[in-house]
Design a protein around this motif. Structure first.
Motif, PDB file in Angstrom:
ATOM      1  N   PRO A  90       0.807  -1.232   0.000  1.00 34.82           N
ATOM      2  CA  PRO A  90       0.000   0.000   0.000  1.00 34.82           C
ATOM      3  C   PRO A  90       0.836   1.275   0.000  1.00 34.82           C
ATOM      4  O   PRO A  90       0.478   2.254  -0.665  1.00 34.82           O
ATOM      5  CB  PRO A  90      -0.833  -0.140   1.282  1.00 34.82           C
ATOM      6  CG  PRO A  90      -0.967  -1.612   1.463  1.00 34.82           C
ATOM      7  CD  PRO A  90       0.367  -2.168   1.047  1.00 34.82           C
TER       8      PRO A  90
ATOM      9  N   ARG B 167      -2.321  -5.713  -9.052  1.00 31.58           N
ATOM     10  CA  ARG B 167      -3.626  -6.145  -8.538  1.00 31.58           C
ATOM     11  C   ARG B 167      -4.152  -5.150  -7.499  1.00 31.58           C
ATOM     12  O   ARG B 167      -5.326  -4.779  -7.516  1.00 31.58           O
ATOM     13  CB  ARG B 167      -3.519  -7.530  -7.915  1.00 31.58           C
ATOM     14  CG  ARG B 167      -4.855  -8.062  -7.388  1.00 31.58           C
ATOM     15  CD  ARG B 167      -4.654  -9.339  -6.591  1.00 31.58           C
ATOM     16  NE  ARG B 167      -3.926 -10.347  -7.348  1.00 31.58           N
ATOM     17  CZ  ARG B 167      -3.413 -11.454  -6.813  1.00 31.58           C
ATOM     18  NH1 ARG B 167      -3.552 -11.687  -5.520  1.00 31.58           N
ATOM     19  NH2 ARG B 167      -2.762 -12.313  -7.566  1.00 31.58           N
ATOM     20  N   LEU B 168      -3.257  -4.716  -6.616  1.00 36.14           N
ATOM     21  CA  LEU B 168      -3.662  -3.767  -5.585  1.00 36.14           C
ATOM     22  C   LEU B 168      -4.063  -2.433  -6.200  1.00 36.14           C
ATOM     23  O   LEU B 168      -4.985  -1.765  -5.705  1.00 36.14           O
ATOM     24  CB  LEU B 168      -2.523  -3.572  -4.580  1.00 36.14           C
ATOM     25  CG  LEU B 168      -2.858  -2.768  -3.327  1.00 36.14           C
ATOM     26  CD1 LEU B 168      -3.960  -3.455  -2.515  1.00 36.14           C
ATOM     27  CD2 LEU B 168      -1.605  -2.581  -2.471  1.00 36.14           C
TER      28      LEU B 168
ATOM     29  N   HIS C 285      -5.546  -2.046  -9.068  1.00 35.79           N
ATOM     30  CA  HIS C 285      -6.924  -2.248  -9.534  1.00 35.79           C
ATOM     31  C   HIS C 285      -7.907  -2.158  -8.372  1.00 35.79           C
ATOM     32  O   HIS C 285      -8.979  -1.539  -8.495  1.00 35.79           O
ATOM     33  CB  HIS C 285      -7.051  -3.606 -10.223  1.00 35.79           C
ATOM     34  CG  HIS C 285      -6.450  -3.667 -11.587  1.00 35.79           C
ATOM     35  ND1 HIS C 285      -6.915  -2.928 -12.649  1.00 35.79           N
ATOM     36  CD2 HIS C 285      -5.406  -4.392 -12.075  1.00 35.79           C
ATOM     37  CE1 HIS C 285      -6.198  -3.189 -13.737  1.00 35.79           C
ATOM     38  NE2 HIS C 285      -5.267  -4.077 -13.410  1.00 35.79           N
ATOM     39  N   GLU C 286      -7.555  -2.774  -7.259  1.00 31.93           N
ATOM     40  CA  GLU C 286      -8.446  -2.777  -6.102  1.00 31.93           C
ATOM     41  C   GLU C 286      -8.689  -1.363  -5.568  1.00 31.93           C
ATOM     42  O   GLU C 286      -9.737  -1.083  -4.969  1.00 31.93           O
ATOM     43  CB  GLU C 286      -7.870  -3.661  -4.996  1.00 31.93           C
ATOM     44  CG  GLU C 286      -7.856  -5.146  -5.343  1.00 31.93           C
ATOM     45  CD  GLU C 286      -7.161  -5.983  -4.285  1.00 31.93           C
ATOM     46  OE1 GLU C 286      -6.674  -5.400  -3.281  1.00 31.93           O
ATOM     47  OE2 GLU C 286      -7.098  -7.220  -4.454  1.00 31.93           O
ATOM     48  N   ASN C 287      -7.706  -0.475  -5.799  1.00 28.21           N
ATOM     49  CA  ASN C 287      -7.811   0.894  -5.308  1.00 28.21           C
ATOM     50  C   ASN C 287      -8.284   1.884  -6.371  1.00 28.21           C
ATOM     51  O   ASN C 287      -8.215   3.091  -6.170  1.00 28.21           O
ATOM     52  CB  ASN C 287      -6.458   1.348  -4.744  1.00 28.21           C
ATOM     53  CG  ASN C 287      -6.185   0.783  -3.363  1.00 28.21           C
ATOM     54  OD1 ASN C 287      -6.589   1.356  -2.357  1.00 28.21           O
ATOM     55  ND2 ASN C 287      -5.517  -0.365  -3.322  1.00 28.21           N
ATOM     56  N   GLY C 288      -8.741   1.355  -7.500  1.00 28.98           N
ATOM     57  CA  GLY C 288      -9.283   2.227  -8.525  1.00 28.98           C
ATOM     58  C   GLY C 288      -8.241   3.021  -9.284  1.00 28.98           C
ATOM     59  O   GLY C 288      -8.567   4.040  -9.914  1.00 28.98           O
TER      60      GLY C 288
ATOM     61  N   ASN D 258       1.495  -8.388  -7.828  1.00 22.74           N
ATOM     62  CA  ASN D 258       0.658  -8.069  -6.672  1.00 22.74           C
ATOM     63  C   ASN D 258       0.400  -6.570  -6.555  1.00 22.74           C
ATOM     64  O   ASN D 258      -0.681  -6.146  -6.119  1.00 22.74           O
ATOM     65  CB  ASN D 258       1.297  -8.590  -5.387  1.00 22.74           C
ATOM     66  CG  ASN D 258       1.196 -10.098  -5.267  1.00 22.74           C
ATOM     67  OD1 ASN D 258       0.313 -10.725  -5.832  1.00 22.74           O
ATOM     68  ND2 ASN D 258       2.127 -10.693  -4.537  1.00 22.74           N
TER      69      ASN D 258
END
Length: 250
Positions: free
Chosen positions: A84, A116-117, A119-122, A113
């Protein structure tokens, strides 16, 4: 608004030839221009990333001094809890680049990874065009390009490696699928010896070395022919050179 995460390809190696632009034939000008504008990067190794940016600067001047560019490291030892923080500048609105040590990011590379993160956070992810040793090897092998699988590194232990080779050969035969894998360059010889000795004689083996470099060599032939070549000391010149191995069992 979040920044854009650019996936930036690197060269597959550097040429020792004089007066050769190492980026001209493998990294498109638009990719170089985008890279030159960024002030934040995530890379496997900060030192080699700076060397890459120095090459970019030769044709596309960086928008800020190289020593002031922020380069965060992401490698196989980076804990997932640290990811993050690597995206914090992008979430704050800054564009950033994920640059590979060689080839394209997130493919045979620890960056997946982070993508992917993102994408998860827009965060918008934008892949840029560049060399992939795996795709170049498939293209040039003559093996099945409609169905193929990358298997990373095979086991170091000789007995376990033989078992894995036989399992991949069986899968290749059953699914008519090309199997790709790589090896630590100083163990290339041991890998080819194992393939030629333990694959069926008519299984096709491709050895792709130093792709995109002046020393590039690509050769596909049966396991039997590779075995004969090795027995005659006529194996490939690939010691300590990045190599992709491919097999197709028929």
């Amino acid at each position: 608004m979040a920044g854009i995460l650019y996936l930036i390809p690197n060269t597959l190696g550097q040429s020792d030839a004089d007066n050769v632009d190492p980026l001209a034939s493998v990294i498109p000008m638009e990719v170089q221009a985008i890279t030159a504008k960024l002030g934040y990067f995530v890379a496997e190794n900060a030192k080699t990333a700076r060397a890459f940016l120095k090459l970019i600067n030769a044709s596309h001047p960086l928008t800020q001094a190289l020593q002031t560019i922020n380069i965060a490291e992401l490698n196989v030892n980076t804990p997932i809890t640290s990811l993050p923080a690597l995206l914090a500048p992008l979430l704050a609105g800054e564009d950033g680049g994920l640059v590979s040590e060689a080839g394209v990011p997130a493919v045979a590379d620890p960056g997946a990874n982070l993508v992917r993160l993102a994408h998860e956070n827009g965060i918008r992810v934008r892949p840029l065009v560049g060399p992939s040793s795996l795709l170049l090897a498939v293209m040039s092998s003559g093996l099945n390009g409609q169905s193929f699988a990358f298997n990373g590194y095979l086991p170091i232990d000789a007995e376990q490696r033989i078992k894995r080779i036989k399992a991949l050969e069986l899968r290749s035969r059953q699914e008519k699928q090309t199997q790709l894998f790589i090896e630590t360059p100083y163990r290339n010889g041991a890998m080819l010896e194992a393939l030629s000795a333990h694959c069926q004689p008519n299984t096709l083996i491709c050895v792709s070395t130093d792709l995109t470099l002046p020393t590039e060599t690509i050769k596909t032939q049966t396991a039997a022919r590779w075995k004969a070549a090795l027995n005659s000391n006529k194996g490939p010149d690939f010691h300590k050179k990045p190599t992709v191995f491919l097999i197709l069992a028929e």
